[in-house]
Design a protein around this motif. Sequence first.
Motif, PDB file in Angstrom:
ATOM      1  N   MET A 196      37.561 -35.951 112.383  1.00 40.50           N
ATOM      2  CA  MET A 196      36.754 -36.594 111.470  1.00 40.50           C
ATOM      3  C   MET A 196      35.632 -35.377 111.033  1.00 40.50           C
ATOM      4  SD  MET A 196      35.935 -40.505 112.377  1.00 40.50           S
ATOM      5  CE  MET A 196      35.107 -40.672 110.884  1.00 40.50           C
ATOM      6  N   GLY A 197      35.878 -34.105 111.218  1.00 39.08           N
ATOM      7  CA  GLY A 197      34.912 -32.985 110.839  1.00 39.08           C
ATOM      8  C   GLY A 197      35.535 -32.555 109.498  1.00 39.08           C
ATOM      9  N   CYS A 198      34.500 -31.493 109.042  1.00 42.26           N
ATOM     10  CA  CYS A 198      34.938 -31.041 107.722  1.00 42.26           C
ATOM     11  C   CYS A 198      34.025 -29.644 107.695  1.00 42.26           C
ATOM     12  CB  CYS A 198      34.167 -31.988 106.639  1.00 42.26           C
ATOM     13  SG  CYS A 198      32.421 -32.152 106.804  1.00 42.26           S
ATOM     14  N   GLY A 199      34.596 -28.732 106.664  1.00 46.98           N
ATOM     15  CA  GLY A 199      33.873 -27.502 106.480  1.00 46.98           C
ATOM     16  C   GLY A 199      33.099 -27.401 105.482  1.00 46.98           C
ATOM     17  N   PRO A 200      32.143 -26.345 105.263  1.00 49.22           N
ATOM     18  CA  PRO A 200      31.189 -26.378 104.439  1.00 49.22           C
ATOM     19  C   PRO A 200      31.625 -25.521 103.011  1.00 49.22           C
ATOM     20  CG  PRO A 200      30.750 -24.589 105.862  1.00 49.22           C
ATOM     21  CD  PRO A 200      31.919 -25.222 106.492  1.00 49.22           C
ATOM     22  N   GLY A 201      32.854 -25.001 103.043  1.00 48.38           N
ATOM     23  CA  GLY A 201      32.731 -24.231 101.702  1.00 48.38           C
ATOM     24  C   GLY A 201      32.252 -22.779 101.944  1.00 48.38           C
ATOM     25  N   SER A 202      31.817 -22.298 100.798  1.00 45.82           N
ATOM     26  CA  SER A 202      31.069 -21.301 100.765  1.00 45.82           C
ATOM     27  C   SER A 202      29.879 -21.016  99.730  1.00 45.82           C
ATOM     28  CB  SER A 202      32.212 -19.681 100.583  1.00 45.82           C
ATOM     29  OG  SER A 202      32.887 -19.436 101.515  1.00 45.82           O
ATOM     30  N   PRO A 203      28.921 -21.951 100.242  1.00 44.75           N
ATOM     31  CA  PRO A 203      27.803 -22.155  99.163  1.00 44.75           C
ATOM     32  C   PRO A 203      26.975 -20.862  99.000  1.00 44.75           C
ATOM     33  CG  PRO A 203      27.296 -23.272 101.186  1.00 44.75           C
ATOM     34  CD  PRO A 203      28.639 -22.618 101.404  1.00 44.75           C
ATOM     35  N   LEU A 204      26.482 -20.900  97.851  1.00 45.73           N
ATOM     36  CA  LEU A 204      25.348 -19.539  97.564  1.00 45.73           C
ATOM     37  C   LEU A 204      24.003 -20.095  97.934  1.00 45.73           C
ATOM     38  CD1 LEU A 204      25.199 -16.872  96.126  1.00 45.73           C
ATOM     39  CD2 LEU A 204      24.530 -18.206  94.243  1.00 45.73           C
ATOM     40  N   HIS A 205      23.433 -19.097  98.680  1.00 48.95           N
ATOM     41  CA  HIS A 205      21.979 -19.717  99.024  1.00 48.95           C
ATOM     42  C   HIS A 205      20.842 -19.050  97.941  1.00 48.95           C
ATOM     43  CE1 HIS A 205      18.340 -20.020 101.471  1.00 48.95           C
ATOM     44  NE2 HIS A 205      18.160 -18.655 101.341  1.00 48.95           N
ATOM     45  N   HIS A 206      19.805 -20.106  97.741  1.00 50.70           N
ATOM     46  CA  HIS A 206      18.941 -19.585  96.753  1.00 50.70           C
ATOM     47  C   HIS A 206      17.699 -19.430  97.621  1.00 50.70           C
ATOM     48  CE1 HIS A 206      21.222 -20.703  92.986  1.00 50.70           C
ATOM     49  NE2 HIS A 206      21.973 -21.148  93.904  1.00 50.70           N
ATOM     50  N   LYS A 243      46.022 -11.060 101.191  1.00 50.30           N
ATOM     51  CA  LYS A 243      45.913 -12.365 101.185  1.00 50.30           C
ATOM     52  C   LYS A 243      44.669 -12.907 101.771  1.00 50.30           C
ATOM     53  CE  LYS A 243      50.833 -13.578 101.388  1.00 50.30           C
ATOM     54  NZ  LYS A 243      51.914 -14.139 101.876  1.00 50.30           N
ATOM     55  N   ARG A 244      44.019 -13.829 101.014  1.00 50.08           N
ATOM     56  CA  ARG A 244      42.616 -14.682 101.417  1.00 50.08           C
ATOM     57  C   ARG A 244      42.841 -15.585 102.236  1.00 50.08           C
ATOM     58  NH1 ARG A 244      38.242 -14.478  96.609  1.00 50.08           N
ATOM     59  NH2 ARG A 244      38.127 -12.657  96.142  1.00 50.08           N
ATOM     60  N   LYS A 245      42.178 -15.827 103.271  1.00 56.96           N
ATOM     61  CA  LYS A 245      42.359 -17.062 104.178  1.00 56.96           C
ATOM     62  C   LYS A 245      41.694 -18.095 103.054  1.00 56.96           C
ATOM     63  CE  LYS A 245      41.498 -14.906 108.573  1.00 56.96           C
ATOM     64  NZ  LYS A 245      40.627 -14.623 109.669  1.00 56.96           N
ATOM     65  N   LYS A 246      42.208 -19.369 103.085  1.00 53.13           N
ATOM     66  CA  LYS A 246      41.867 -20.624 102.607  1.00 53.13           C
ATOM     67  C   LYS A 246      40.556 -20.910 103.241  1.00 53.13           C
ATOM     68  CE  LYS A 246      46.365 -22.182 100.790  1.00 53.13           C
ATOM     69  NZ  LYS A 246      47.002 -23.155 100.842  1.00 53.13           N
ATOM     70  N   THR A 247      39.521 -21.184 102.261  1.00 50.48           N
ATOM     71  CA  THR A 247      38.291 -21.819 102.618  1.00 50.48           C
ATOM     72  C   THR A 247      38.468 -23.127 102.865  1.00 50.48           C
ATOM     73  OG1 THR A 247      37.071 -20.183 101.267  1.00 50.48           O
ATOM     74  CG2 THR A 247      35.908 -21.952 102.200  1.00 50.48           C
ATOM     75  N   LEU A 248      38.077 -23.573 104.033  1.00 52.63           N
ATOM     76  CA  LEU A 248      37.833 -25.098 104.389  1.00 52.63           C
ATOM     77  C   LEU A 248      37.037 -25.851 104.066  1.00 52.63           C
ATOM     78  CD1 LEU A 248      39.182 -24.625 108.306  1.00 52.63           C
ATOM     79  CD2 LEU A 248      40.462 -25.366 106.363  1.00 52.63           C
ATOM     80  N   VAL A 249      37.161 -26.701 102.890  1.00 52.23           N
ATOM     81  CA  VAL A 249      36.380 -27.493 102.310  1.00 52.23           C
ATOM     82  C   VAL A 249      36.739 -29.002 102.635  1.00 52.23           C
ATOM     83  CG1 VAL A 249      35.071 -28.247 100.006  1.00 52.23           C
ATOM     84  CG2 VAL A 249      36.038 -25.576 100.501  1.00 52.23           C
TER      85      VAL A 249
END
Length: 338
Positions: free
Chosen positions: A173-183, A22-28
């Motif tokens: 009032m915080g938030c998570g970044p997800g998992s963006p791809l770096h270019h 089971k994968r951990k849910k990405t906090l977006v």
Amino acid sequence: MYFHEGFGFDFDYNRIFYQPRKRKKTLVSRDLATPEIRDKVYRKLIELSPASSNYEIVNGRGGLSERGISDYSQYGGLPKTVKERAILVERLAEMFAKDADGEPGAFAGIPGFWKDAAGEWRSWNRFDSNDELMLIPFVGRDGLIQACQIRFMRYVEKRSGKYVWLSSAKERMGCGPGSPLHHACPGERIDKTVLVTEGALKAATTQRFLNHRYVVGNSGVATSHREIVETARQRLLEIAFDNDSFTNPHVARAMAALIRLRHSDQSSFAYNKEVRIVTWDRKLKGIDEALLAGVPLQHLTVAEWLKCLRPECVEQAIQQLSSLGRKEAAVKQRHERV
């Protein structure tokens, strides 16, 4: 048994495989600030707290200098203490206009920023750190900073190089970044071979040595697969994850999942560009280490990669790849009906 010519491997559908973990849910965050606002805040954060002012980040073990990265201006150094970070946020707030309510609103929807019980904006977490903290931007294809990672600089044998997101997902009032791809070079046209590796720092070093490649870096082998495939659509894709893909079942599984998604994309968009696995002397973990040491790179087909895996890794990889033949047949039938 089913033989899939594309990979030169027999797949037994009746074989019992490991159950997927089971994968951990990405906090977006549901209310992320616009890319332009995030980019503006992160660039100003790096400007106020640059990596160049921190000796350990530049010259320490695993630092920018050791990685062959000469442009320190792209990286920051997050203060170690809560008090210092609070002062930094205050300086940032002074630089941005206030919202209609007269409260500093520049940090709403910015991963890594949150409000404490007194209504004051804070950065990252509630604790002091014993480590120097490198701030690493993840830049999108549009050239805007989408999020930042933190690298803990203290050297600990077999435990060094820990990375976390600059996130405030669990705070008010915080938030998570997800998992963006770096270019690594977002301004370039993507008409080159696309090479994916692990992390923004490895991507920076790799791009310096392989300027004939369009290099991207994900935050972990199991992340950003769809964006990687979309970036490399109609182009040759090279996968240069760390060498533990040959020995670690979970890494092999994630790598095979990326290959499977790429293969499905090829069927859907009717192209047949090759996928190659980049490897090097297995005494060295990452492609950046190999390039810095002048070690030659080698390229494997997917079939060749599978034959090099440990048995437990093969089992995990095949679990991901075994459905490709059936999916191809279904896509072909749909096209024939049309």
